[in-house]
Design an enzyme around this catalytic site. Structure first.
Site, PDB file in Angstrom:
ATOM      1  N   ASP A 273       0.713  -1.162  -0.306  1.00  0.00           N
ATOM      2  CA  ASP A 273      -0.301  -0.204  -0.225  1.00  0.00           C
ATOM      3  C   ASP A 273       1.318   1.060  -0.032  1.00  0.00           C
ATOM      4  O   ASP A 273       2.026   1.047   0.390  1.00  0.00           O
ATOM      5  CB  ASP A 273      -1.207   0.105   1.262  1.00  0.00           C
ATOM      6  CG  ASP A 273      -1.978  -0.427   1.634  1.00  0.00           C
ATOM      7  OD1 ASP A 273      -1.935  -1.945   0.460  1.00  0.00           O
ATOM      8  OD2 ASP A 273      -3.103  -0.785   2.335  1.00  0.00           O
ATOM      9  N   HIS A 432       3.834  -2.233   2.901  1.00  0.00           N
ATOM     10  CA  HIS A 432       3.830  -1.098   2.433  1.00  0.00           C
ATOM     11  C   HIS A 432       5.271  -0.635   2.098  1.00  0.00           C
ATOM     12  O   HIS A 432       5.878  -1.324   2.071  1.00  0.00           O
ATOM     13  CB  HIS A 432       3.557   0.238   3.605  1.00  0.00           C
ATOM     14  CG  HIS A 432       2.823  -0.083   4.241  1.00  0.00           C
ATOM     15  ND1 HIS A 432       1.952  -0.925   5.289  1.00  0.00           N
ATOM     16  CD2 HIS A 432       1.303   1.480   3.559  1.00  0.00           C
ATOM     17  CE1 HIS A 432       1.169  -0.683   5.856  1.00  0.00           C
ATOM     18  NE2 HIS A 432       0.735   0.699   5.098  1.00  0.00           N
TER      19      HIS A 432
HETATM   20 ZN   LIG Z   1      -2.952   2.869   3.022  1.00  0.00          ZN
END
Ligand SMILES: [Zn+2]
Length: 472
Positions: A273, A432
């Site tokens: 993400d 991430h």
């Molecule tokens: Zn996010």
């Protein structure tokens, strides 16, 4: 009697002749100088001239007379100097010379510190330092020579005047240090099946023998057609027989073999993400190396990494939609605000991928987030329905790597993920790619997954949905 007369005359003549000769030889007055000897003086000391021994007279009587000295002796420089003595007396003149040599007879100082416990077989010493200084030449350390005779080491140094200083020590010929082998590249190498193994190289250094890289023997083979662990051994010996061995492990792994038509019951969906960002290119390289396809839920506000969205798409990953602004305070205020932001990121992805209209989304904070309640009560319940109605699919996750705030430790991230993987479920991993310590964990997660029979797959519209409980 006649004979007597003749004899007397002969005697008288002889006597007179002798007297004359005697007079001319010993009785005449002249300037008389005693034999002059050459002089010698040590450099840097003071030279005192003793002068000459001169008198005027004859052999019976000779009185000392004065003379003048000319010339000088520079005792700071080696060389031969000439002193001139000029004598004037009674209208007579005489000039004599004396040679004075400035010499260096002082031997240099030789200082040797350290122990001679272990002198290499080739004479190389370790931990011994030398210093040679000469009163005239200065530092002559570079002129020190040494050799080993029997069980002694003899150091010699000579100055420019040939003065020598010698020092000797008892030695033990011994090489107690093993050579060292330093491997280029990693000591554990991962290699996809079918690729070629090329030796990354090595350097071997010995304390006595220097660079002995050429003497390293390499053994072991790697069969890149067969999955498994291979060991390459590197061995080297120095001249004294000290041996060093090191090894490298080559792990030949099955490259990820993702078939969209055949979903395995051991599947891992890596999802990233908030990118792309500064670590995304590195992440893509790692994924490529293992032929792993992943899913990127991208944002749109930072244009610096736009080309990476293109690259993600071109390399077979799924480019999913996260949010254009990633601003909770704006997107979660109304359906319209959310949809406007969603279409903006969809358009951006489309523009960067030559028309790919992504319909795979992940809500910022996930569908279960409660932060959205601050901006509008019930928004997640509305949005989760709305997006599905208009043809989108949203995905949450089943495995949190912990990089969303619980840890910054790469090892912990690896551990969080690998210990959570399970057969017969959708292992959707939340990570991430804007976090370096998280990207650092990816390779080990992949290695673990492949070694344990998992397949890595990207999320598609056909993938089984993973939804969390909606809390707002
Ligand atoms: Zn996010």
């Amino acid at each position: 009697m006649r004979v007597n007369k003749i004899l007397s005359i002969i005697v008288i003549i002889s006597f007179l002749t002798l007297c004359t000769l005697f007079y001319f030889n010993y009785g005449q007055s002249s300037i008389r100088v005693k034999q002059i000897k050459d002089d010698e003086v040590e450099v840097f000391t003071k030279y005192n001239d003793n002068g000459i021994d001169v008198c005027y007279g004859n052999n019976f009587r000779c009185e000392k007379i004065k003379y003048k000295t000319q010339g000088m002796v520079n005792t700071k420089r080696l060389g031969t100097y000439t002193l001139t003595y000029r004598i004037n007396h009674d209208g007579k003149e005489k000039v004599v010379h004396k040679k004075v040599r400035v010499v260096d007879k002082t031997a240099p100082k030789l200082e040797i510190t350290g122990v001679h416990e272990n002198v290499c077989p080739n004479g190389k010493t370790t931990g011994v330092s030398y210093l040679a200084t000469d009163n005239y030449d200065g530092d002559i350390t570079d002129k020190i020579k040494y050799k080993i005779e029997d069980d002694k080491i003899i150091y010699r140094v000579k100055d420019s005047s040939g003065n020598e200083t010698k020092k000797e020590f008892d030695v033990k010929i011994n090489d107690v240090e093993k050579p060292s082998i330093v491997l280029n590249d990693e000591t554990v190498i991962y290699l996809g099946m079918g690729s070629r193994y090329e030796e990354p190289g090595y350097v071997a250094i010995d304390n006595c023998d220097g660079d002995i890289t050429s003497k390293v023997k390499v053994s072991g083979t790697v069969d890149t057609d067969k999955e498994g662990e291979y060991t390459i051994n590197y061995t080297v010996s120095d001249l004294y027989g000290n041996k060093t061995s090191v090894s490298r492990i080559v792990k030949v792994f099955k490259k990820n073999n993702y078939d969209p038509q055949q979903v395995s019951n051991k599947t891992i969906y890596l999802t990233f993400d908030d990118g792309p960002g500064p670590y995304t290119a590195r992440l893509l390289d790692i994924l490529n190396k293992y032929n792993v396809k992943a899913t990127f839920f991208v944002t749109g506000y930072d244009n610096r990494y736009n080309d990476l969205i293109t690259r993600e798409h071109n390399e077979g990953h799924t480019v999913g939609l996260h949010s254009y602004s990633h601003n909770y305070a704006s997107i979660y205020t109304s359906i319209d605000a959310y949809m406007q932001d969603l279409f903006m990121i969809q358009d951006k992805v489309s523009n960067l991928t030559g028309g790919y209209k992504s319909t795979i989304i992940r809500f910022p904070g996930g569908s279960s987030n409660t932060i959205s309640r601050r901006y509008r009560v019930g928004i997640m319940s509305e949005l989760t329905k709305k997006v599905e109605e208009i043809g989108f699919r949203y995905f949450d996750w089943t495995i949190a790597s912990g990089d969303a705030g619980n840890t910054k430790d790469t090892n912990k991230i690896v551990q969080n993920v690998t210990t959570s993987l399970k057969e017969n479920r959708n292992n959707v991993v939340l990570m991430h790619d804007i976090k370096g310590y998280s990207v650092d964990a990816v390779e080990r997660i992949i290695q673990y997954g492949l070694a344990n029979g998992y397949t890595f797959a990207p999320l598609t519209m056909e993938s089984p949905v993973v939804h969390q409980h909606v809390n707002n």
